[in-house]
Design an enzyme around this catalytic site. Structure first.
Site, short mmCIF file in Angstrom:
data_model
loop_
_atom_site.label_atom_id
_atom_site.label_comp_id
_atom_site.label_asym_id
_atom_site.label_seq_id
_atom_site.Cartn_x
_atom_site.Cartn_y
_atom_site.Cartn_z
N ASP A 1 -2.75 -18.79 12.94
CA ASP A 1 -1.54 -19.56 13.84
C ASP A 1 -1.44 -18.80 15.25
OD1 ASP A 1 1.26 -19.53 14.71
OD2 ASP A 1 1.19 -20.50 12.57
N HIS B 1 0.78 -1.25 0.03
CA HIS B 1 0.03 0.00 0.01
C HIS B 1 0.97 1.03 -0.21
CE1 HIS B 1 0.88 0.89 3.98
NE2 HIS B 1 0.69 -0.37 4.42
N SER C 1 2.72 -4.78 7.06
CA SER C 1 2.35 -4.56 5.86
C SER C 1 3.30 -4.97 4.85
CB SER C 1 2.29 -2.91 5.47
OG SER C 1 0.91 -2.73 6.25
#
Length: 395
Positions: A339, A212, A354
């Site tokens: 997880d 992003h 990210s």
């Protein structure tokens, strides 16, 4: 003849019914490539009814239909032979802007009387990028300060970039006693932070990260970069994510005098540039094939990320939803962290993760991009081909 006709009617009628049902089902599929609807989706990122509305049977049926139509739009995207080294390592990002970014207005005091910011009065807005003053290019905040301080008149002409358009503004400066002229602006010319590397291509030396754009923290506008550096980073602590409170990876830059590479682009799909071929062989991992969109399936997958001082590690996730996209964007899929080890460490997806590559069936399919504020174990990912396109590995 009537018997033959009746047989044909009986044969054709069920087919027509199926066609009509298919059309009705297709019409109910959201068009996520539409910008307005993407904005609406973003506005609802904190509302978990987004997930509650996904009926399991509808998911399976719609996904089959979506893939049938996706095939036409992505078939030409040649990713079959592309192999890249998966990242997952923590990186430092340091960017300098193209010009100076307006991040706030400040009132000016004259004879103990507060006056409105001259720049605000003239129409300069937060998020504007000032690139010239009186026709002369500026690159740093100090350049603007010097132009104001050394002005021989009370007027300045600013060249501004706003929403991709060039705008000119004439500012009538205010003079403060013994302090000279004032323009009434807070500006910034650089930004820095920690993220995660997505991939590195050995052949071209190109890399992609974040998934992003880097945005300014105060204006929320994409940072227009003049230059940038990719740095080695180490995670020193983790703030766990909770409902309504995003978590965060806290890191420090290392070996700042020896950057890993140069950042050349900051787009809707991440940051991209060319890396040091030696420095970018982070994990000594082998190249991995890139998946086509029609190879991506709802269900089990994994991410590679770094959440402590150790090397990148693979953690289990689940792909909850795949969106049809015909325009680049960082919200291509909904993912859920499953997880237990990662959930115990971070609470789910946190800032700094990210760019963590998403893996399914031994291939890179995308990268982590966002977290849902009220559901920290759920977030978004981007299709890998959007990132490959922005870095120039596919067209």
């Amino acid at each position: 003849m009537k018997k033959v006709l009746n047989k044909r009617i009986k044969l054709v009628t069920p087919i027509l019914i199926l066609v009509i049902m298919a059309c009705l089902s297709i019409s109910s599929i959201p068009d996520y490539s539409n910008k307005n609807k993407m904005q609406a989706l973003e506005a609802f990122k904190e509302d978990m009814s987004l997930l509650a509305n996904f009926n399991n049977s509808n998911i399976k049926f719609k996904d089959k239909l979506l893939k049938a139509f996706q095939a036409k739009s992505v078939a030409a995207r040649k990713v079959d032979d592309i192999e890249v080294i998966p990242g997952g390592n923590s990186i430092g990002v340091r960017l300098s802007s193209e010009g100076v970014l307006v991040v706030g207005h400040s009132d000016v005091m004259v004879n103990n009387e507060k006056k409105e910011s001259p720049a605000k009065f003239a129409g300069v807005e937060i998020g504007d990028l000032i690139i010239k003053v009186n026709g002369e290019k500026i690159e740093k905040s100090k350049d603007l300060i010097d132009k104001v301080k050394n002005s021989k008149s009370n007027k300045l002409e600013l060249d501004i970039v706003r929403d991709g358009m060039n705008v000119k503004k004439e500012i009538k400066l205010i003079e403060e006693k013994d302090e000279g002229y004032k323009i009434g602006l807070w500006v910034r010319d650089s930004t820095a932070g920690v993220g995660t590397m997505t991939f590195y291509d050995e052949k071209s030396g190109k890399f992609g990260a974040l998934g992003h754009p880097v945005t300014d923290g105060e204006t929320n506008e994409p940072f227009a970069i003049r230059e940038g550096e990719l740095l080695k980073s180490s995670i020193i602590s983790v703030k766990k994510g909770e409902k309504g409170l995003p978590g965060e990876l806290r890191g420090i830059f290392q070996e700042e005098d020896s950057p890993l590479g140069k950042i050349q682009k900051n787009t809707q799909c991440g940051i991209f540039g060319e890396g040091n071929k030696n420095a970018c062989k982070f994990n000594n991992t082998k190249p991995m094939h890139v998946a086509k969109r029609d190879e991506i399936n709802i269900g089990k997958a994994s991410i590679i990320t770094t959440v402590d001082e150790n090397e990148p590690k693979e953690y289990e996730i689940e792909l909850v939803k795949l969106f049809e996209q015909n325009e680049p964007g960082p919200k291509s899929m909904i993912i859920k962290i499953t997880d237990e080890e990662l959930l115990a460490k971070t609470g789910g997806i946190v800032q700094g993760m990210s760019g963590s590559p998403i893996i399914q069936n031994g291939k890179i399919i995308g990268a982590v991009t966002h977290v849902l504020i009220n559901k920290p174990d759920v977030g978004y990912g981007i299709y890998i081909d959007w990132m490959l396109e922005d870095v120039g590995l596919i067209k």
